[in-house]
Each structure stands twice: as structure tokens, then as C-alpha cells.
Design a protein around this motif. Sequence first.
Motif, PDB file in Angstrom:
ATOM      1  N   GLY A  83       0.834  -1.195   0.000  1.00  0.00           N
ATOM      2  CA  GLY A  83       0.000   0.000   0.000  1.00  0.00           C
ATOM      3  C   GLY A  83       0.867   1.241   0.000  1.00  0.00           C
ATOM      4  N   GLY A  84       0.286   2.358   0.387  1.00  0.00           N
ATOM      5  CA  GLY A  84       1.032   3.613   0.418  1.00  0.00           C
ATOM      6  C   GLY A  84       2.104   3.626   1.492  1.00  0.00           C
ATOM      7  N   SER A  85       1.759   3.150   2.704  1.00  0.00           N
ATOM      8  CA  SER A  85       2.734   3.129   3.791  1.00  0.00           C
ATOM      9  C   SER A  85       2.779   1.779   4.507  1.00  0.00           C
ATOM     10  CB  SER A  85       2.401   4.223   4.814  1.00  0.00           C
ATOM     11  OG  SER A  85       1.117   4.011   5.370  1.00  0.00           O
ATOM     12  N   SER A  86       1.924   0.857   4.100  1.00  0.00           N
ATOM     13  CA  SER A  86       1.912  -0.455   4.746  1.00  0.00           C
ATOM     14  C   SER A  86       1.993  -1.556   3.694  1.00  0.00           C
ATOM     15  CB  SER A  86       0.642  -0.628   5.584  1.00  0.00           C
ATOM     16  OG  SER A  86      -0.504  -0.667   4.759  1.00  0.00           O
ATOM     17  N   PHE A  87       2.287  -2.757   4.180  1.00  0.00           N
ATOM     18  CA  PHE A  87       2.386  -3.919   3.292  1.00  0.00           C
ATOM     19  C   PHE A  87       2.103  -5.169   4.096  1.00  0.00           C
ATOM     20  CE2 PHE A  87       6.505  -3.054   5.075  1.00  0.00           C
ATOM     21  CZ  PHE A  87       7.086  -4.285   5.311  1.00  0.00           C
ATOM     22  N   ASP A  88       1.703  -6.213   3.398  1.00  0.00           N
ATOM     23  CA  ASP A  88       1.429  -7.496   4.035  1.00  0.00           C
ATOM     24  C   ASP A  88       2.495  -8.510   3.664  1.00  0.00           C
ATOM     25  OD1 ASP A  88      -0.912  -6.486   5.120  1.00  0.00           O
ATOM     26  OD2 ASP A  88      -2.218  -7.424   3.636  1.00  0.00           O
ATOM     27  N   VAL A  89       3.001  -9.178   4.669  1.00  0.00           N
ATOM     28  CA  VAL A  89       3.953 -10.263   4.491  1.00  0.00           C
ATOM     29  C   VAL A  89       3.177 -11.560   4.663  1.00  0.00           C
ATOM     30  CG1 VAL A  89       6.064 -11.349   5.344  1.00  0.00           C
ATOM     31  CG2 VAL A  89       5.829  -8.855   5.412  1.00  0.00           C
ATOM     32  N   HIS A  90       3.293 -12.453   3.682  1.00  0.00           N
ATOM     33  CA  HIS A  90       2.628 -13.753   3.761  1.00  0.00           C
ATOM     34  C   HIS A  90       3.709 -14.816   3.918  1.00  0.00           C
ATOM     35  CE1 HIS A  90      -0.423 -16.757   3.289  1.00  0.00           C
ATOM     36  NE2 HIS A  90       0.314 -17.368   2.390  1.00  0.00           N
ATOM     37  N   GLN A  91       3.512 -15.706   4.894  1.00  0.00           N
ATOM     38  CA  GLN A  91       4.505 -16.737   5.170  1.00  0.00           C
ATOM     39  C   GLN A  91       3.838 -18.097   5.295  1.00  0.00           C
ATOM     40  OE1 GLN A  91       6.021 -14.175   8.463  1.00  0.00           O
ATOM     41  NE2 GLN A  91       8.012 -14.854   7.691  1.00  0.00           N
ATOM     42  N   ARG A  92       4.571 -19.092   4.819  1.00  0.00           N
ATOM     43  CA  ARG A  92       4.105 -20.477   4.886  1.00  0.00           C
ATOM     44  C   ARG A  92       5.170 -21.314   5.580  1.00  0.00           C
ATOM     45  NH1 ARG A  92       4.252 -22.132  -0.607  1.00  0.00           N
ATOM     46  NH2 ARG A  92       3.284 -24.057   0.070  1.00  0.00           N
ATOM     47  N   CYS A  93       4.748 -22.152   6.518  1.00  0.00           N
ATOM     48  CA  CYS A  93       5.639 -23.098   7.192  1.00  0.00           C
ATOM     49  C   CYS A  93       5.438 -24.459   6.534  1.00  0.00           C
ATOM     50  CB  CYS A  93       5.309 -23.161   8.683  1.00  0.00           C
ATOM     51  SG  CYS A  93       6.345 -24.318   9.603  1.00  0.00           S
ATOM     52  N   ILE A  94       6.516 -25.036   6.032  1.00  0.00           N
ATOM     53  CA  ILE A  94       6.465 -26.316   5.331  1.00  0.00           C
ATOM     54  C   ILE A  94       7.368 -27.312   6.055  1.00  0.00           C
ATOM     55  CG2 ILE A  94       6.837 -27.498   3.125  1.00  0.00           C
ATOM     56  CD1 ILE A  94       4.759 -25.245   2.906  1.00  0.00           C
ATOM     57  N   GLN A  95       6.826 -28.506   6.327  1.00  0.00           N
ATOM     58  CA  GLN A  95       7.634 -29.585   6.905  1.00  0.00           C
ATOM     59  C   GLN A  95       7.344 -30.847   6.110  1.00  0.00           C
ATOM     60  OE1 GLN A  95       6.799 -31.196  10.947  1.00  0.00           O
ATOM     61  NE2 GLN A  95       8.954 -30.674  11.375  1.00  0.00           N
ATOM     62  N   GLU A  96       8.403 -31.426   5.558  1.00  0.00           N
ATOM     63  CA  GLU A  96       8.305 -32.639   4.737  1.00  0.00           C
ATOM     64  C   GLU A  96       7.229 -32.508   3.653  1.00  0.00           C
ATOM     65  OE1 GLU A  96       7.994 -35.860   7.705  1.00  0.00           O
ATOM     66  OE2 GLU A  96      10.109 -36.232   7.220  1.00  0.00           O
ATOM     67  N   GLY A  97       7.206 -31.352   2.987  1.00  0.00           N
ATOM     68  CA  GLY A  97       6.289 -31.123   1.879  1.00  0.00           C
ATOM     69  C   GLY A  97       4.872 -30.771   2.270  1.00  0.00           C
ATOM     70  N   VAL A  98       4.588 -30.684   3.577  1.00  0.00           N
ATOM     71  CA  VAL A  98       3.242 -30.367   4.055  1.00  0.00           C
ATOM     72  C   VAL A  98       3.239 -28.959   4.648  1.00  0.00           C
ATOM     73  CG1 VAL A  98       1.443 -30.997   5.733  1.00  0.00           C
ATOM     74  CG2 VAL A  98       2.740 -32.788   4.548  1.00  0.00           C
ATOM     75  N   GLN A  99       2.260 -28.156   4.235  1.00  0.00           N
ATOM     76  CA  GLN A  99       2.088 -26.834   4.837  1.00  0.00           C
ATOM     77  C   GLN A  99       1.452 -27.023   6.207  1.00  0.00           C
ATOM     78  OE1 GLN A  99       0.682 -23.350   2.536  1.00  0.00           O
ATOM     79  NE2 GLN A  99      -1.049 -23.385   3.941  1.00  0.00           N
ATOM     80  N   THR A 100       2.173 -26.604   7.247  1.00  0.00           N
ATOM     81  CA  THR A 100       1.670 -26.809   8.598  1.00  0.00           C
ATOM     82  C   THR A 100       1.093 -25.543   9.223  1.00  0.00           C
ATOM     83  OG1 THR A 100       3.825 -26.435   9.629  1.00  0.00           O
ATOM     84  CG2 THR A 100       3.285 -28.714   8.976  1.00  0.00           C
ATOM     85  N   ALA A 101       1.505 -24.365   8.744  1.00  0.00           N
ATOM     86  CA  ALA A 101       0.984 -23.107   9.284  1.00  0.00           C
ATOM     87  C   ALA A 101       1.229 -21.996   8.272  1.00  0.00           C
ATOM     88  CB  ALA A 101       1.665 -22.765  10.608  1.00  0.00           C
ATOM     89  N   THR A 102       0.413 -20.959   8.371  1.00  0.00           N
ATOM     90  CA  THR A 102       0.608 -19.756   7.562  1.00  0.00           C
ATOM     91  C   THR A 102       0.479 -18.541   8.469  1.00  0.00           C
ATOM     92  OG1 THR A 102      -1.734 -19.586   6.983  1.00  0.00           O
ATOM     93  CG2 THR A 102      -0.305 -20.785   5.440  1.00  0.00           C
ATOM     94  N   CYS A 103       1.015 -17.439   8.001  1.00  0.00           N
ATOM     95  CA  CYS A 103       0.930 -16.186   8.747  1.00  0.00           C
ATOM     96  C   CYS A 103       0.839 -15.027   7.770  1.00  0.00           C
ATOM     97  CB  CYS A 103       2.162 -16.016   9.636  1.00  0.00           C
ATOM     98  SG  CYS A 103       2.157 -14.508  10.640  1.00  0.00           S
TER      99      CYS A 103
END
Length: 138
Positions: A83-103
Motif C-alpha cells: 500500500g502507500g505506507s503499509s504492506f502485508d507479508v505472507h509466510q508459509r511453514c512447510i515440513q516434509e512437503g506439508v504446509q503446517t501453518a501460515t501467517c
Amino acid sequence: MQSKGFETTFSPRFSETDGMGHIGNTVFPVWFEAARDPIFEIFNPSLKLKEWNLILAGFNVSFDAPTYYGKPVTIITTVSRIGGSSFDVHQRCIQEGVQTATCTTTMVYFDYKTAKSLSISDEIKHRIMARCFVERTN
């Protein structure tokens, strides 16, 4: 073709394991923050705290599957909105090919001396777009 984003790998510690034998839910925000270092460097290449120019406006962690001790995890970090002054960071936690959490974390480009947000410069936007911008479709 090289994918955009940053990858950080962690080895879960025994002390991060909860009573159910999984990595505890409170560990993930710590991992996600540590994996945001490359994003921090785009805004503050020296990472000097006296020159710090970001604040965390909020974050949301979702859990998809258990994460276990003794198996490495990789955090994939991208920027999904600028955005103009903000932004979103998207993160994925992967263990042994499986997505276990996102943020998803909302960060604000900020001037601590004036206690006001700053406009994200075209130069910074260009660096984000080139290195780690991935628009989310969901």
C-alpha cells in the motif's frame, strides 16, 4: 525459473515441543518474525535498531497440520500487498512437503522520530516487486 520469496530453514528444538508432542503454537510467531529478516533488510539494509523504520500493525497465524520435533521446517516469505505506507507479508511453514501453518503480517513503514507512517518509496516498492512480491489469489 526461480520462484520469488525468501526461504529460511529451522531445526525445531526439543524445548519447542508441547505436551501433545507437536511444536507449540507460540513458537510460530517467533519463527515467522525471524524469517522476515530479508524483508527488514529491504527497508533497513544495516538492520541497526537506531535506524529502525518498521512497526508491526498486526498478524494472523493459521494452523493447518501438526509440526514435529526432529524434522526441519522451511518458512517461505513473500509480500502479498503493498500500500502507500503499509504492506502485508505472507509466510508459509512447510515440513516434509506439508504446509503446517501460515501467517499474514501487516507492517507499516514508520518514522519513530515523528511517530508517523512514511510513504513507501518507488525504489523500495521496486525491490519488493523484484524479489518477493507474490499476489495472493485467496
